[in-house]
Enzyme design. Structure first.
Site, PDB file in Angstrom:
ATOM      1  N   GLY A 117       0.787  -1.234   0.000  1.00 20.00           N
ATOM      2  CA  GLY A 117       0.000   0.000   0.000  1.00 20.00           C
ATOM      3  C   GLY A 117       0.813   1.276   0.000  1.00 20.00           C
ATOM      4  O   GLY A 117       0.251   2.372  -0.125  1.00 20.00           O
ATOM      5  N   ARG A 175     -10.600  22.933   8.905  1.00 21.53           N
ATOM      6  CA  ARG A 175     -11.524  23.234  10.010  1.00 21.53           C
ATOM      7  C   ARG A 175     -10.902  22.982  11.376  1.00 21.53           C
ATOM      8  O   ARG A 175     -11.459  23.378  12.391  1.00 21.53           O
ATOM      9  CB  ARG A 175     -12.807  22.413   9.832  1.00 21.53           C
ATOM     10  CG  ARG A 175     -13.697  22.950   8.725  1.00 21.53           C
ATOM     11  CD  ARG A 175     -14.864  22.047   8.411  1.00 21.53           C
ATOM     12  NE  ARG A 175     -14.446  20.882   7.639  1.00 21.53           N
ATOM     13  CZ  ARG A 175     -15.263  19.928   7.232  1.00 21.53           C
ATOM     14  NH1 ARG A 175     -16.553  19.995   7.533  1.00 21.53           N
ATOM     15  NH2 ARG A 175     -14.808  18.906   6.518  1.00 21.53           N
ATOM     16  N   GLN A 176      -9.730  22.327  11.386  1.00 16.53           N
ATOM     17  CA  GLN A 176      -9.001  22.156  12.656  1.00 16.53           C
ATOM     18  C   GLN A 176      -7.929  23.246  12.730  1.00 16.53           C
ATOM     19  O   GLN A 176      -6.741  22.990  12.673  1.00 16.53           O
ATOM     20  CB  GLN A 176      -8.394  20.763  12.727  1.00 16.53           C
ATOM     21  CG  GLN A 176      -9.444  19.652  12.740  1.00 16.53           C
ATOM     22  CD  GLN A 176      -8.837  18.277  12.925  1.00 16.53           C
ATOM     23  OE1 GLN A 176      -7.975  18.080  13.774  1.00 16.53           O
ATOM     24  NE2 GLN A 176      -9.272  17.315  12.116  1.00 16.53           N
ATOM     25  N   LYS A 186     -27.158  30.275  14.873  1.00 18.23           N
ATOM     26  CA  LYS A 186     -27.199  28.844  15.203  1.00 18.23           C
ATOM     27  C   LYS A 186     -26.180  28.531  16.283  1.00 18.23           C
ATOM     28  O   LYS A 186     -25.276  29.320  16.567  1.00 18.23           O
ATOM     29  CB  LYS A 186     -26.921  27.990  13.963  1.00 18.23           C
ATOM     30  CG  LYS A 186     -25.473  28.061  13.516  1.00 18.23           C
ATOM     31  CD  LYS A 186     -25.114  27.024  12.484  1.00 18.23           C
ATOM     32  CE  LYS A 186     -23.605  26.996  12.299  1.00 18.23           C
ATOM     33  NZ  LYS A 186     -23.124  26.115  11.259  1.00 18.23           N
ATOM     34  N   ASP A 191     -22.023  29.371   1.634  1.00 16.45           N
ATOM     35  CA  ASP A 191     -21.066  28.836   2.603  1.00 16.45           C
ATOM     36  C   ASP A 191     -19.807  28.454   1.852  1.00 16.45           C
ATOM     37  O   ASP A 191     -19.803  28.387   0.613  1.00 16.45           O
ATOM     38  CB  ASP A 191     -21.663  27.620   3.323  1.00 16.45           C
ATOM     39  CG  ASP A 191     -21.159  27.485   4.760  1.00 16.45           C
ATOM     40  OD1 ASP A 191     -20.136  28.133   5.091  1.00 16.45           O
ATOM     41  OD2 ASP A 191     -21.772  26.737   5.539  1.00 16.45           O
ATOM     42  N   ALA A 208     -24.259  18.510   5.246  1.00 15.16           N
ATOM     43  CA  ALA A 208     -25.428  19.281   4.786  1.00 15.16           C
ATOM     44  C   ALA A 208     -26.466  19.508   5.881  1.00 15.16           C
ATOM     45  O   ALA A 208     -27.586  19.932   5.585  1.00 15.16           O
ATOM     46  CB  ALA A 208     -26.072  18.636   3.559  1.00 15.16           C
ATOM     47  N   HIS A 237     -11.085  27.671   4.730  1.00  8.03           N
ATOM     48  CA  HIS A 237     -12.154  27.746   5.731  1.00  8.03           C
ATOM     49  C   HIS A 237     -11.843  28.821   6.775  1.00  8.03           C
ATOM     50  O   HIS A 237     -12.749  29.506   7.248  1.00  8.03           O
ATOM     51  CB  HIS A 237     -12.326  26.390   6.416  1.00  8.03           C
ATOM     52  CG  HIS A 237     -13.420  26.383   7.443  1.00  8.03           C
ATOM     53  ND1 HIS A 237     -14.749  26.516   7.108  1.00  8.03           N
ATOM     54  CD2 HIS A 237     -13.371  26.281   8.797  1.00  8.03           C
ATOM     55  CE1 HIS A 237     -15.474  26.501   8.212  1.00  8.03           C
ATOM     56  NE2 HIS A 237     -14.673  26.353   9.247  1.00  8.03           N
TER      57      HIS A 237
END
EC number: 2.7.6.1
Length: 316
Positions: free
Chosen positions: A43, A101-102, A197, A223, A229, A135
């Site tokens: 691999g 997003r981290q 939210k 967005d 979603a 992001h």
């Protein structure tokens, strides 16, 4: 195809988004660089560059979308191969930056993985990163090499402008996306609204309130990423409940993981407009989803970087 005159510009691609990569080379007017990506029996990734790149400015196209770890490893190994083959510069063209997003420690003892990815790319030998709609914009500061961030808003805005929708309101699905919504609103000469939210845990959101006038209007939710979603479909339902006439949605990066496609199918969203920064497999190509190409934009950015011209004019 008009041929680009400078032979020192070389473009290579890996496995994440070959369709977009070939579109980019067609717009530039160059032939795709010859390379192969194979796997050993256990691999491990094996890469071979099949032409000379000594002294060349290489542009390597690879989104770090799912499977993100596979694509990141391919990218790092290819960068090392390019460096050892004496490329003059190694410019990473990354339409979608995975792990973005981290970008901070939200809780104790968490990693900042987007910074780790930046460190890995630099250590491997990258000399520049060209990306699209990070992001978190502060990720640019995680690098000590130049980072050019292109914007998807102009492409998405032009599409909706051509539709000539009436009584439009641009909706940000959270407080963090207000700047993006404002940019689209300025282009479409429309007001904005904000979904208030909260997110009790990752990939789960709850609509609390809607700030702004949306009754009787055509809402366009914008967005940067749509993942499961949940946020976008909850927002669409809330907008209809509060009197919106119809709801469109758009994003730059259609991650669309897990239950996303089923949620979009069953939602109040009339049309979801996305870009091809991430490949949409056949099972995710539904009638409600309209893909737009970022190929011309990224090709123009590559030419400008190579010719030492301004890239910032592409943001407008």
């Amino acid at each position: 195809m008009p041929k680009y005159s400078d032979p020192s510009l070389k473009v290579f691609t890996l496995n994440s988004n070959k369709g977009l990569a070939h579109e980019i080379t067609e717009h530039i007017g160059v032939t795709m660089g010859k390379s192969s990506v194979m796997r050993f029996s256990d691999g491990e990734v094996q890469i071979n560059i099949e032409e000379s790149i000594r002294g060349c400015d290489v542009y390597l196209i690879q989104s770090t979308s799912a499977p993100a770890n596979e694509h990141i490893m391919e990218l790092l190994i290819m960068i090392d191969a390019l460096k050892r083959a004496s490329a003059k510069t190694i410019n990473i063209v990354m339409p979608y930056y995975g792990y973005a997003r981290q970008d901070r420690k939200a809780r104790a003892r968490e990693p900042i993985t987007s910074k780790l990815v930046a460190n890995l790319l630099e250590t491997a030998g990258a000399t520049r990163v060209l990306t699209l709609d990070l992001h978190a914009t502060q990720i640019q500061g995680f690098f000590d090499i130049p980072v050019d961030q292109l914007m998807g808003v102009p492409i998405l805005s032009d599409y909706f402008k051509e539709k000539q929708l009436e009584d439009v309101v641009i909706v940000s699905p959270d407080h963090g996306g207000v700047v993006r919504a404002r940019k689209m609103a300025d282009r479409l000469k429309a007001p904005i609204a904000i979904i208030d939210k909260r997110r009790p845990k990752p990939n789960v959101s709850e609509v609390m309130n809607i700030v702004g006038h949306i009754e009787g209007k055509t809402a366009i939710i914008i967005d940067d990423i749509i993942d499961t979603a949940g946020t976008i479909t909850l927002a669409a339902n809330a907008l209809i409940e509060h009197g919106a006439k119809e709801v469109y949605a758009c994003c730059t990066h259609p991650v669309l993981s897990g239950p996303a496609i089923e949620r979009i199918k069953n939602s109040k969203i009339k049309e979801l407009v996305v870009t091809n920064s991430i490949v949409l497999p056949e099972d995710k190509q539904i009638d409600k989803i309209t893909p737009l190409s970022v190929g011309p934009l990224m090709a123009e950015a590559i030419i400008r970087v190579h010719e030492h011209a301004s890239v910032s004019t592409l943001f407008d």
